[in-house]
Design an enzyme around this catalytic site. Structure first.
Site, PDB file in Angstrom:
ATOM      1  N   LYS A   1     -50.969   4.225   3.812  1.00  0.00           N
ATOM      2  CA  LYS A   1     -51.818   5.442   3.665  1.00  0.00           C
ATOM      3  C   LYS A   1     -51.485   6.987   4.214  1.00  0.00           C
ATOM      4  O   LYS A   1     -51.680   7.930   3.606  1.00  0.00           O
ATOM      5  CB  LYS A   1     -53.546   5.043   4.094  1.00  0.00           C
ATOM      6  CG  LYS A   1     -54.081   4.284   2.960  1.00  0.00           C
ATOM      7  CD  LYS A   1     -55.614   4.370   3.101  1.00  0.00           C
ATOM      8  CE  LYS A   1     -56.252   3.439   2.340  1.00  0.00           C
ATOM      9  NZ  LYS A   1     -57.862   3.792   2.279  1.00  0.00           N
TER      10      LYS A   1
ATOM     11  N   LYS B   1     -49.877  -3.592  -5.545  1.00  0.00           N
ATOM     12  CA  LYS B   1     -51.356  -4.013  -5.679  1.00  0.00           C
ATOM     13  C   LYS B   1     -52.067  -3.318  -6.759  1.00  0.00           C
ATOM     14  O   LYS B   1     -51.866  -2.082  -6.889  1.00  0.00           O
ATOM     15  CB  LYS B   1     -51.880  -3.996  -4.343  1.00  0.00           C
ATOM     16  CG  LYS B   1     -53.361  -4.579  -4.188  1.00  0.00           C
ATOM     17  CD  LYS B   1     -53.880  -4.292  -2.668  1.00  0.00           C
ATOM     18  CE  LYS B   1     -54.257  -2.665  -2.445  1.00  0.00           C
ATOM     19  NZ  LYS B   1     -55.201  -2.697  -1.248  1.00  0.00           N
TER      20      LYS B   1
ATOM     21  N   LYS C   1     -57.546   1.244  -7.202  1.00  0.00           N
ATOM     22  CA  LYS C   1     -58.313   2.614  -7.581  1.00  0.00           C
ATOM     23  C   LYS C   1     -57.597   3.798  -7.288  1.00  0.00           C
ATOM     24  O   LYS C   1     -58.047   4.617  -7.630  1.00  0.00           O
ATOM     25  CB  LYS C   1     -59.705   2.331  -7.017  1.00  0.00           C
ATOM     26  CG  LYS C   1     -59.749   2.275  -5.555  1.00  0.00           C
ATOM     27  CD  LYS C   1     -61.259   2.045  -5.047  1.00  0.00           C
ATOM     28  CE  LYS C   1     -61.453   1.827  -3.540  1.00  0.00           C
ATOM     29  NZ  LYS C   1     -62.806   0.869  -3.467  1.00  0.00           N
TER      30      LYS C   1
HETATM   31  P1  AMP Z   1     -61.048  -1.499  -0.899  1.00  0.00           P
HETATM   32  O1  AMP Z   1     -61.172  -1.307  -2.569  1.00  0.00           O
HETATM   33  O2  AMP Z   1     -59.700  -1.271  -0.353  1.00  0.00           O
HETATM   34  O3  AMP Z   1     -62.219  -1.211  -0.088  1.00  0.00           O
HETATM   35  O4  AMP Z   1     -61.334  -3.304  -1.081  1.00  0.00           O
HETATM   36  C1  AMP Z   1     -62.291  -3.830  -1.150  1.00  0.00           C
HETATM   37  C2  AMP Z   1     -62.283  -5.262  -1.481  1.00  0.00           C
HETATM   38  O5  AMP Z   1     -61.400  -5.484  -2.465  1.00  0.00           O
HETATM   39  C3  AMP Z   1     -61.297  -5.869  -0.305  1.00  0.00           C
HETATM   40  O6  AMP Z   1     -61.791  -7.136   0.103  1.00  0.00           O
HETATM   41  C4  AMP Z   1     -60.149  -6.081  -0.667  1.00  0.00           C
HETATM   42  O7  AMP Z   1     -59.071  -7.073  -0.227  1.00  0.00           O
HETATM   43  C5  AMP Z   1     -60.409  -6.347  -2.123  1.00  0.00           C
HETATM   44  N1  AMP Z   1     -59.285  -5.843  -3.087  1.00  0.00           N
HETATM   45  C6  AMP Z   1     -58.747  -4.557  -3.200  1.00  0.00           C
HETATM   46  N2  AMP Z   1     -57.721  -4.687  -4.157  1.00  0.00           N
HETATM   47  C7  AMP Z   1     -57.490  -5.913  -4.322  1.00  0.00           C
HETATM   48  C8  AMP Z   1     -56.421  -6.388  -5.283  1.00  0.00           C
HETATM   49  N3  AMP Z   1     -55.596  -5.731  -6.155  1.00  0.00           N
HETATM   50  N4  AMP Z   1     -56.571  -7.891  -5.576  1.00  0.00           N
HETATM   51  C9  AMP Z   1     -57.415  -8.357  -4.751  1.00  0.00           C
HETATM   52  N5  AMP Z   1     -58.531  -8.048  -3.898  1.00  0.00           N
HETATM   53  C10 AMP Z   1     -58.455  -6.759  -3.821  1.00  0.00           C
END
Ligand code: AMP
Ligand code: TRP
Length: 340
Positions: free
Chosen positions: A117, A200, A203
Site C-alpha cells: 500500500k 488478489k 476492491k
Molecule cells: P479488506 O477488504 O481488505 O478489509 O478484507 C476484509 C476481509 O476479506 C479479510 O478477511 C480479507 O482477508 C478478506 N479478503 C479480501 N480480499 C480477499 C480475496 N481476494 N480473497 C479472499 N479473501 C479476501
C-alpha cells in the site's frame, strides 16, 4: 494455550470501497456460518483502518453503511452477532496506542500489506498506515478474541497480533491476552483477479472487470465471468493438474466455494471440458448465490437511518465488553484510573 479464555470470534472489514466476491468467500460467508457454532461473534466495520489512506468523508459514511449492509445481506444477524463500526468504540484507538508501545518498528516495516500500500514512496505514507497492524491487534485483543476468520492475505497481521499478545504477557508477567488462532478455511481463502491470476481480487483494483462486486447484477456477473482470463486447455480431473494454470485454478476454487464442494468434486464433473462449458455453469452458480445478496443489500441501503441505529446499538454492546478489558490493561501497565 487459551484454556483460561472463553471462545470468542472477532473479525473486521474495511469500508474503503465496494465489497467483492473475495470478501464474501474469504470472510463474510464464514462470518455468517460461525454464528451457528454457538460461540459469541463480534463483527466490525473498521473505519479507523480505512482512513490510513485518504477517504472522501461523505463516501466514507456511505461505504461504512454499505459494508454493514453487506454483512447483514450475507447473513450476519445483528441480534445474534455484535455488529458495529470501529470508531464508535473508543477502546480500539486507546488500546492501539498501548500496543504501539509494545510492538516494534521493525515488525511494522516487515508487513507485506504496508509495503504494497505504501508503494515506492513509503516515506510519504501516513504514520497510521505503518501502525495499522497495532490497531488490528487492538481490535482483536480488546475483546480477548480467541479466533479470527479472515482471508489468507491477513495471516501475517494475525501473526503480529500473536506477537503483541505474547510480548505484552511476557513484559508484564501476566497471562492476560489470549494467543489468537487464525481461521483461514474453505476453497477460496484467496480469490484472485479475473484479469490476472497472480493478483488478489481487490476492491481497489482500477479495473472493474477484475472483480465481482457484491452489488453487481446478474448480467454484470455473467459478463465478467465470460470475459475472465483463462487458457485454451480442457479441465483436468483433479487440482494437481492445475498447478501451473492460476486463472483456471481460481475459477475452479470460486465454483467450489460458491457451491460448497471441494475443487476436486467440481473437476470430477467437468473433466475434459473446456471453458466454453465451464464458464456458463460458473456464471449460473455465481448469479444464484450473489444476486439475492445484492438484492438484500439494496433493501438495507434504502434505510440508512436504520443501519446507523443498528451500528449504534452494536457499538453499545461492543463497548460493554471492551471497556473492562481496556481498564484491566491500564491497571496492568500502571496507569492511574481515579475518575468517579
Ligand atoms: P479488506 O477488504 O481488505 O478489509 O478484507 C476484509 C476481509 O476479506 C479479510 O478477511 C480479507 O482477508 C478478506 N479478503 C479480501 N480480499 C480477499 C480475496 N481476494 N480473497 C479472499 N479473501 C479476501
Ligand atoms: N486488516 C484487515 C483487512 O485489511 C481488516 C481488519 C482490521 C481486521 N481489523 C481486523 C480483520 C481485526 C480481522 C480482525 O482485511
Amino acid at each position: 494455550m487459551n484454556k483460561t479464555h472463553t471462545p470468542r470470534i472477532f473479525s473486521g472489514i474495511q469500508p474503503s470501497g465496494g465489497l467483492t466476491l473475495g470478501n464474501y468467500l474469504g470472510a463474510l460467508k464464514r462470518f455468517a456460518a460461525l454464528q451457528e457454532t454457538g460461540i459469541e461473534t463480534i463483527y466490525c466495520v473498521v473505519d479507523l483502518h480505512a482512513i490510513t489512506v485518504w477517504q472522501q468523508p461523505e463516501k466514507l459514511r456511505q461505504q461504512t453503511r454499505e459494508a454493514a449492509a453487506a454483512f447483514m445481506a450475507a447473513g450476519v444477524d445483528p441480534a445474534r452477532s455484535v455488529l458495529f463500526n470501529q470508531s464508535q468504540v473508543s477502546a480500539h484507538a486507546e488500546m492501539a496506542w498501548l500496543f504501539n508501545t509494545v510492538a516494534r518498528v521493525g515488525w511494522m516495516y516487515r508487513m507485506t500489506q504496508f509495503k504494497d500500500k505504501a508503494g515506492k514512496n513509503s516515506e510519504n505514507a501516513s504514520l497510521g498506515l505503518l501502525a495499522y497492524p497495532a490497531l488490528m491487534a487492538a481490535d482483536i485483543l480488546t475483546y480477548h478474541a480467541t479466533a479470527v476468520p479472515v482471508g489468507d492475505d491477513q495471516k501475517q497481521h494475525l501473526e503480529l497480533t500473536r506477537d503483541v499478545a505474547t510480548k505484552f504477557n511476557h513484559d508484564y508477567g501476566v497471562e492476560f491476552f489470549p494467543i489468537t488462532e487464525p481461521l483461514i478455511e474453505g476453497a477460496a481463502t484467496r480469490v484472485m483477479s479475473l484479469r490476472d491470476g497472480s493478483k488478489k481480487m481487490s476492491k481497489s483494483d482500477p479495473s472493474d472487470a477484475s472483480r465481482i462486486n457484491l452489488t453487481d447484477d446478474a448480467d454484470a456477473i455473467a459478463q465478467k465471468i465470460r470475459k475472465a482470463r483463462t487458457d485454451a486447455d480442457p479441465l483436468p480431473g483433479s487440482m494437481d493438474g492445475l498447478k501451473d494454470r492460476p486463472e483456471a485454478r481460481n475459477l475452479v476454487n470460486i465454483y467450489a466455494a460458491l457451491s460448497d464442494e471441494t475443487p476436486d468434486q467440481v473437476l470430477a464433473r467437468f473433466e475434459g471440458q473446456g471453458f466454453g462449458a465451464f464458464k456458463p455453469a460458473l456464471a449460473d452458480v455465481a448469479v444464484e448465490v450473489m444476486a439475492p445478496i445484492a438484492k438484500r443489500m439494496t433493501e438495507y441501503m434504502a434505510d440508512p437511518a436504520e443501519i446507523d441505529r443498528i451500528l449504534g446499538n452494536g457499538a453499545d454492546r461492543a463497548d460493554a465488553i471492551a471497556t473492562p478489558i481496556l481498564n484491566r490493561t491500564k491497571d496492568i501497565i500502571g496507569l492511574i484510573r481515579s475518575r468517579g
